[in-house]
Scaffold this motif. Structure first.
Motif, short mmCIF file in Angstrom:
data_model
loop_
_atom_site.label_atom_id
_atom_site.label_comp_id
_atom_site.label_asym_id
_atom_site.label_seq_id
_atom_site.Cartn_x
_atom_site.Cartn_y
_atom_site.Cartn_z
N HIS A 103 15.27 -1.27 41.09
CA HIS A 103 14.75 -0.61 39.90
C HIS A 103 13.30 -0.96 39.58
CE1 HIS A 103 19.16 -0.66 39.35
NE2 HIS A 103 19.00 0.41 38.61
N LEU A 136 18.24 0.18 32.09
CA LEU A 136 17.72 0.79 33.31
C LEU A 136 18.15 -0.01 34.54
CD1 LEU A 136 14.03 1.74 32.37
CD2 LEU A 136 15.82 3.32 33.08
N SER A 139 21.68 0.59 35.60
CA SER A 139 22.06 1.97 35.87
C SER A 139 21.84 2.35 37.33
CB SER A 139 21.26 2.92 34.97
OG SER A 139 21.43 4.27 35.37
N SER A 141 22.30 5.50 38.47
CA SER A 141 21.66 6.81 38.49
C SER A 141 20.16 6.72 38.23
CB SER A 141 22.30 7.73 37.44
OG SER A 141 22.15 7.20 36.13
N ALA A 142 19.71 5.72 37.46
CA ALA A 142 18.29 5.61 37.13
C ALA A 142 17.43 5.33 38.35
CB ALA A 142 18.08 4.51 36.09
N LEU A 145 14.95 8.00 39.49
CA LEU A 145 13.71 8.33 38.80
C LEU A 145 12.52 8.00 39.70
CD1 LEU A 145 14.48 6.86 35.25
CD2 LEU A 145 14.30 9.28 35.84
N LEU A 210 17.68 6.22 27.87
CA LEU A 210 18.26 6.29 29.21
C LEU A 210 19.04 7.59 29.41
CD1 LEU A 210 19.02 5.14 31.97
CD2 LEU A 210 20.90 3.91 30.86
N ALA A 213 16.74 10.41 30.13
CA ALA A 213 16.26 10.36 31.52
C ALA A 213 17.32 10.87 32.48
CB ALA A 213 15.86 8.93 31.87
N GLU A 214 18.58 10.55 32.24
CA GLU A 214 19.66 11.04 33.09
C GLU A 214 19.81 12.55 32.95
OE1 GLU A 214 22.44 7.01 33.12
OE2 GLU A 214 22.73 8.54 31.57
#
Length: 458
Positions: A103, A136, A139, A141-142, A145, A210, A213-214
């Motif tokens: 991340h 973040l 996560s 899925s993050a 980004l 968050l 962002a998802e």
């Protein structure tokens, strides 16, 4: 105070991204003309004195002996040799600067640097930033980004709200019947350039950031263009505040769509937002903070170690890097603030708003950047020594460009080595661009940006 759009050609079609972004990180080193470059993300610009010491050690042992401050409140190490990646990672990890390798490039969180340090604060956005950073890093899925996706947390003063966030949250005071009223205040959430807002309750602010962002990631995948940022979503997939409000409620976040007409905030996009001035900041508890700027955004290891020593010995043991390439040191007493500020001034830091180095910036330029047409940093320094061009003398250089209600001498001035203008200011600013025939000087406004290639955060 909706965020202002980033510099981009008007009417341009959203780009199609057929590869991942090449934004450098602490682990993904960028190959520059002066060696490898590492960009260390510092959510909300926050550093402990111990972490700041680790960065100084890295710059001294591995780099060129300097640290660069970026327009997102991060730190860069330059002049790194090939093969130093593991040693650098070990050093940063031991200091707590790499909480998650997967991340580390997406921890792009700006926050008002003076939050809770002066007499103007609705909410502790620094706390929101730390909570968002933890979410973040937890996560999966993050990780999708891009390294350019930006979260902005403004404490209500309007200093960072207009800095081009993809997800911008502006703290507001409590109001009866509105989400957040019982807890002492929530935030208005903006997505990209949409002027409409979603009201979020205080406890839900980091989770809302968050979740938004998802929501963007889902829209980007559906759009099929590989968008890195909210503004790049193609027609038919672009997000607005109403979409986000619906998505947040489905995710269990208390959210209220309030539209644009209900947001009573002043425009801060013209370069006049209350950014921290160099000098002493008076706090509500009798403590003081020191606000200084790095000349052209770069500090020697000696200057950096002095800042760290002030924070450790007389402050609260922390530093906050600002998106204006400055450093704020909280927690000094009235007795120590003034002599310490004089010491920092003697070391070459900008401590006075009247300094010709105030509001002056430059990209990396030569020799660090092979794309640059000139050593813009040396040229800017020469101009300061000669007394021109600086904000106070530029009106004669730009007589044909009106800047309503803004004294030209109060505008940021930025030197760029090429049309990419990496790290340029937001809002209205004076553009000093190196061309094949010398420097071109103009004023850039949000409603009339110059023709440019893709610009990059720095």
């Amino acid at each position: 105070m909706p965020p202002s759009p980033e510099l981009s050609p008007h009417g341009a079609e959203p780009p199609v991204r057929d590869r991942g972004d090449a934004c450098p990180g602490a682990l993904r080193l960028h190959s520059a003309a002066d060696g490898r470059l590492s960009r260390v993300r510092l959510p909300a610009g926050y550093l402990t004195a111990h972490q700041a010491t680790a960065l100084a050690d890295a710059a001294e042992r591995l780099g060129d002996g300097q640290l660069s401050l970026t327009s997102r409140g991060n730190a860069e190490l330059r002049g790194l040799p090939d093969g130093c990646g593991q040693e650098l990672a070990d050093l940063l990890r031991a200091a707590g600067l790499l909480p998650s390798a997967r991340h580390e490039r997406i921890r792009n969180i700006l926050a008002s640097p003076l939050a809770c340090l002066d007499h103007h604060t609705h909410s502790d956005v620094q706390l929101w930033a730390r909570q968002l950073d933890a979410l973040l890093c937890a996560s999966t899925s993050a990780t999708a980004l891009s390294g350019r996706f930006l979260f902005v947390l403004d404490d209500g003063r309007g200093d960072v709200a207009a800095l081009g966030g993809d997800v911008t949250l502006v703290a507001e005071g409590a109001s009866d019947g509105a989400p957040g009223g019982a807890s002492g205040g929530g935030a208005l959430l903006y997505i990209g350039d949409d002027p409409a807002a979603v009201r979020i309750a205080d406890p839900d602010v980091p989770r809302a950031a968050l979740a938004t962002a998802e929501t963007f990631l889902a829209a980007a995948e559906a759009g099929g263009t590989g968008a890195w940022r909210v503004r790049e979503l193609p027609a038919g997939y672009a997000l607005n505040a109403r979409d986000v409000a619906d998505a947040l409620r489905e995710a269990g976040v208390e959210a209220e769509y309030v539209g644009a007409e209900c947001v009573g905030a002043e425009d801060t996009s013209a370069g006049r937002a209350p950014v921290p001035l160099p000098g002493i900041v008076e706090g509500p508890d009798g403590r003081r903070a020191l606000s200084v700027l790095a000349p052209l955004g770069r500090l020697t290891v000696a200057q950096w170690r002095l800042l760290t020593a002030v924070a450790a010995d007389d402050g609260a043991g922390e530093l906050r890097l600002t998106p204006w390439r400055g450093v704020v040191i909280p927690g000094l007493s009235t007795a120590t603030a003034e002599p310490r500020l004089r010491e920092l001034a003697a070391a070459g830091l900008v401590t006075d708003p009247a300094s010709p180095w105030h509001r002056l910036g430059a990209c990396t330029g030569r020799p660090g950047c092979a794309k640059s047409r000139s050593d813009v940093r040396a040229d800017a320094a020469t101009a300061v020594t000669a007394g021109t061009p600086v904000p106070g003398t530029l009106p004669a250089a730009v007589p044909d460009i009106p800047v309503p209600d803004i004294p030209v001498r109060d505008l940021p001035l930025y030197w760029s080595g090429c049309e990419r203008r990496c790290g340029h200011p937001h809002g209205t600013w004076i553009d000093v661009l190196a061309t094949s025939e010398g420097y071109q000087v103009s004023v850039v406004r949000p409603d009339a940006p110059p023709a440019t290639q893709e610009t990059r955060p720095q």
